[in-house]
Scaffold this active site. Structure first.
Site, PDB file in Angstrom:
ATOM      1  N   ASP A  96       3.055  -3.512   0.553  1.00 31.71           N
ATOM      2  CA  ASP A  96       3.344  -2.674  -0.619  1.00 31.71           C
ATOM      3  C   ASP A  96       4.192  -3.424  -1.635  1.00 31.71           C
ATOM      4  O   ASP A  96       4.063  -3.200  -2.833  1.00 31.71           O
ATOM      5  CB  ASP A  96       4.060  -1.388  -0.186  1.00 31.71           C
ATOM      6  CG  ASP A  96       3.181  -0.569   0.726  1.00 31.71           C
ATOM      7  OD1 ASP A  96       2.118  -0.132   0.277  1.00 31.71           O
ATOM      8  OD2 ASP A  96       3.536  -0.410   1.908  1.00 31.71           O
ATOM      9  N   GLU A 141       3.663  -1.730   6.466  1.00 31.11           N
ATOM     10  CA  GLU A 141       2.882  -0.916   5.523  1.00 31.11           C
ATOM     11  C   GLU A 141       3.461   0.482   5.398  1.00 31.11           C
ATOM     12  O   GLU A 141       3.743   1.150   6.400  1.00 31.11           O
ATOM     13  CB  GLU A 141       1.432  -0.830   6.025  1.00 31.11           C
ATOM     14  CG  GLU A 141       0.486  -0.188   5.038  1.00 31.11           C
ATOM     15  CD  GLU A 141       0.231  -1.039   3.814  1.00 31.11           C
ATOM     16  OE1 GLU A 141      -0.001  -2.248   3.950  1.00 31.11           O
ATOM     17  OE2 GLU A 141       0.276  -0.486   2.704  1.00 31.11           O
ATOM     18  N   ASP A 142       3.629   0.912   4.174  1.00 29.34           N
ATOM     19  CA  ASP A 142       3.999   2.293   3.857  1.00 29.34           C
ATOM     20  C   ASP A 142       5.285   2.748   4.539  1.00 29.34           C
ATOM     21  O   ASP A 142       5.380   3.875   5.059  1.00 29.34           O
ATOM     22  CB  ASP A 142       2.819   3.241   4.140  1.00 29.34           C
ATOM     23  CG  ASP A 142       1.714   3.089   3.080  1.00 29.34           C
ATOM     24  OD1 ASP A 142       1.838   2.185   2.220  1.00 29.34           O
ATOM     25  OD2 ASP A 142       0.747   3.868   3.098  1.00 29.34           O
TER      26      ASP A 142
END
Ligand SMILES: NC(=O)C1=CN([C@@H]2O[C@H](COP(=O)(O)OP(=O)(O)OC[C@H]3O[C@@H](n4cnc5c(N)ncnc54)[C@H](O)[C@@H]3O)[C@@H](O)[C@H]2O)C=CC1
Ligand SMILES: CC(=O)C(=O)O
Ligand SMILES: [Mg+2]
Length: 552
Positions: free
Chosen positions: A261, A237-238
Site C-alpha cells: 500500500d 497488505e492493508d
C-alpha cells in the site's frame, strides 16, 4: 475404521495436482483414477470453455467470485488458464472491487482452507502454525491483519480475501508458482461491531489487541517467518496506517519485505504521473500536486514524488513545497498538533494557503490557492473531487491530471465521466478500481487503472528470480520507470498507464527492472542483464498440467 483411497482422492482433491476431467486415459490407469471421473476426457481448451460457461451462468459479481474461488480450490492450473485468458474481465472479480464484498461475506462464503490463520490466542504456536503450511517451499507471503481492507475498514479475518486475491495475481500476472504462495491473516481480533455480533463470524471474537501486545505479536510472527521460511518475500497488505509505516520501518532492513500500500502504490502512481507529465508537456519539477488523504498510501505516494523531483534536480525543500496534502481536517500545516512524523515532513507553513475559516484550509481552498496540475485521492472519501473543485482546477490547467485512487469503486473520489464532462474532455484520468471506457464528444476514452497490481506481481517475480535479499527504494523506482516505459506513447487517446490486457507483460518488465536494481546494489548475487532476463523467464510458472507420478 474404513480406510480411504487416499492416493487417488489425494490427487483429485489437491488443486495443484488435479487435472480433473483432463486426466488422460493412460493417467487414469496409471494413477488409479479410472471410474472416479466421468468417462469423457477433456482437453485443457474444452475444460476452459466449460469453466468459462459456468462462470458466465453466475447471477452476480459475488457469485462469479465464489465460482472462481471454488475453481481455484479445485484445479489451480485451470483457474489460472482461465484468469490469464480473460484477465481484463476477471480482474474486477478476483480483485477490487468484488474482493471487497468477498471480504465482507468471508465467514458466510467460507468453504475450504487456504493459507494460514494466525490467531493471537495461538501465539505460543507460531512456528508450529507456519510448519503446518500446505507447501514446504514458499516464494511469496502476503499477510494482512484485516484492519484497513481497501477503503471499507476493519473486516477481521474477512481480510483474508485480500492476500488470497493478491497472490492469485502474483501467479496470473507475475508467474509465481501457485504452490509457492502463502496467504496469511493475522487474527488479532476485530473492532467491527457487526462482526463481533455476527453469530457466524469465524475469527477470534475479541476487540483488537494493540500497543505493546500487538507489536510483540508482530515481532513473534516475523521471527517465526525468519526461522521457518528464510529468504521468502513477506508483503504487508492493508494494515491500518498507525501500524503500516512503523512495521515497514522496523523490518525493511531486516528481511525481504515491503508494504504494497505504501511502496507499490507509490511506484504505480509515479508511473502514471510520469506519463501525465509527458502528455501534458509539464515537467515533473513544475508539477503542483495536491493529495487528498494523508494515510500510509497517500504519504507513500508523496514521498515517491519527492524522490523523483529531487532526482530531477529540485532541492528536497522545493520538492516538498510543490506537494500539498489534505486530510479529513484540512491541509497538513506545521502548526497542527495531530500529525505523525511522516505527515509532518509534508506539512506546509500555515501562511502558504489562506484559510477561509478558523480550521486548516479545506481541499477547495487549497485548489483555489495552489492551482494544482495534479490532483490525487487516497482518502476513501467518495465523491470528494466535486464539480466545483474540478472546474476550479481545470480553469488554471490545460491538461489536469486527476487520479481518484481510493478503492473499491464505491469509495472513488470521482467518476471518470464527470471528470471529463467538468474539464471539457481535458482531464488525464486514472482510477484505483477499474472503470469502463467513457464516451466523450463522439470518442471512446479508456480509463487507466492506477493500482499497485501493476507493480507487486513483478516485484515478486524479480526478487524470486535473482534471490534478492531486500526490497529497496531503488528497486521500487526502477519498477515505476518500467511501468511508465510500458505505456503506449503513440496511442490515439493517450493513457497514463499500460492497458490492463498488458498487465502480464508489464509485470515481466517490472521484474527485470527490479532485479537489475537489486543486483546493482548488491542486494542479489551478481548477474549480467542477459542472465537476469533468463532467470526471470525461467522462474515464470506456466498454467499447463505437469506429469504426475503414482503415489507409492
Ligand atoms: N489505487 C491503489 O493502488 C491503492 C489505493 N488505496 C486506497 O487508498 C485509500 C486510503 O488508504 P490508507 O492510506 O491506507 O487509508 P487511511 O484510512 O489510513 O487514510 C485515509 C486518509 O484520508 C483522509 N480522509 C478520510 N476521509 C476524508 C474526507 N472526507 N476528506 C478528506 N480526507 C479524508 C484521512 O484523514 C486519512 O488521512 C483506500 O481506499 C485504499 O483502498 C490504497 C493502496 C493502493
Ligand atoms: C489496491 C490496494 O492495495 C488497496 O486499495 O488497498
Ligand atoms: Mg492494499
Amino acid at each position: 475404521m474404513n480406510p480411504r483411497n487416499t492416493s487417488a482422492l489425494g490427487l483429485l482433491e489437491d488443486p495443484i495436482s488435479n487435472h480433473s476431467t483432463a486426466f488422460s486415459d493412460l493417467d487414469r490407469s496409471r494413477l488409479g483414477l479410472r471410474g472416479l471421473l466421468p468417462y469423457a476426457v477433456e482437453s485443457p481448451e474444452q475444460q476452459a470453455r466449460r469453466a468459462y460457461a459456468a462462470y458466465g451462468d453466475q447471477p452476480s459479481d459475488l457469485a462469479r467470485h465464489i465460482n472462481l474461488r471454488a475453481l481455484q480450490d479445485n484445479n489451480e492450473t485451470l483457474f489460472y488458464r482461465l484468469l490469464r485468458d480473460h484477465v481484463e474481465e476477471m480482474l474486477p472479480i478476483v480483485y477490487t472491487p468484488t474482493v471487497a464484498e468477498a471480504c465482507q461475506h468471508f465467514s458466510r462464503i467460507y468453504r475450504r482452507p487456504r493459507g494460514l490463520f494466525v490467531a493471537y490466542p495461538d501465539r505460543e504456536h507460531l512456528r508450529e502454525i507456519l510448519r503446518n503450511r500446505p507447501h514446504r517451499d514458499v516464494d511469496v507471503i502476503v499477510v494482512t491483519d484485516g484492519q484497513r481492507i481497501l477503503g471499507i475498514g476493519d473486516q477481521g479475518i474477512g481480510g483474508m480475501g485480500i492476500p488470497i486475491g493478491k497472490l492469485s495475481l502474483y501467479t496470473a500476472l507475475g508467474g509465481i508458482d501457485p504452490a509457492r504462495t502463502l496467504p496469511i491473516v493475522l487474527d488479532v481480533g476485530t473492532d467491527n461491531p457487526q462482526l463481533l455480533a455476527d453469530p457466524v463470524y469465524l475469527g477470534w471474537r475479541h476487540p483488537r489487541i494493540d500497543g505493546e501486545d500487538y507489536d510483540a505479536f508482530i515481532e513473534q510472527f516475523v521471527a517465526a517467518v525468519e526461522a521457518e521460511l528464510p529468504g521468502t518475500l513477506l508483503q504487508w497488505e492493508d494494515f491500518a496506517t498507525p501500524h503500516a509505516l512503523p512495521i515497514l520501518e522496523r523490518y525493511r532492513d531486516r528481511l525481504l519485505t515491503f508494504n504494497d500500500d505504501i511502496q507499490g502504490t507509490a511506484a504505480v502512481a509515479m508511473a502514471a504521473l510520469t506519463a501525465g507529465c509527458r502528455i501534458s508537456g509539464t515537467p515533473l519539477t513544475e508539477q503542483r500536486v495536491v493529495m487528498l488523504g494523508a494515510g500510509s498510501a497517500g504519504i507513500g505516494v508523496c514521498e515517491q514524488i519527492v524522490r523523483a523531483m529531487t532526482a530531477a534536480g529540485l532541492s528536497e525543500q522545493a520538492a516538498r513545497g510543490n506537494i500539498y496534502v489534505v486530510d479529513i481536517h484540512g491541509l497538513l500545516t506545521t502548526d497542527r498538533t495531530d500529525l505523525d512524523p511522516a505527515q509532518r515532513l509534508l506539512a506546509h507553513d500555515p501562511g502558504d494557503v489562506p484559510a477561509t475559516t478558523d480550521k486548516p484550509p479545506a481541499l477547495a481552498d487549497v485548489v483555489a490557492a495552489v492551482h494544482p496540475t495534479a490532483l490525487l485521492g487516497l482518502s476513501t472519501a467518495t465523491g470528494a473531487f466535486t464539480e466545483q473543485i474540478v472546474r476550479a482546477m481545470a480553469g488554471h490547467c490545460p491538461r489536469p491530471i486527476i487520479m481518484p485512487l481510493s478503492n473499491p469503486t464505491s469509495r472513488s473520489e470521482a467518476a471518470p465521466q464527470n471528470l471529463l464532462d467538468w474539464t471539457d474532455g481535458r482531464a488525464l484520468i486514472a482510477t484505483g478500481s477499474p472503470f469502463p471506457p467513457v464516451q466523450y464528444a463522439g470518442r471512446e476514452v479508456p480509463i487507466a487503472q492506477c493500482n499497485n497490481v501493476y507493480v507487486f506481481p513483478g516485484i515478486g517475480l524479480g526478487v524470486t528470480a535473482v534471490h534478492a535479499t531486500r526490497v529497496s527504494d531503488a528497486m521500487m523506482t526502477a519498477a515505476a520507470e518500467a511501468v511508465a516505459g510500458c505505456v503506449d506513447a503513440h496511442a490515439a487517446v493517450p493513457a497514463l498507464l499500460p492497458e490492463r490486457t498488458r498487465l502480464q507483460e508489464t509485470a515481466t518488465a517490472v521484474a527485470r527492472a527490479a532485479a537489475r536494481a537489486a543486483v546493482a546494489d548488491a542486494l542479489a548475487p551478481k548477474l549480467d542483464d542477459e542472465q537476469i532476463d533468463q532467470a526471470v523467464d525461467a522462474t515464470s510458472w506456466k498454467a499447463v498440467y505437469q506429469d504426475l507420478e503414482p503415489h507409492s
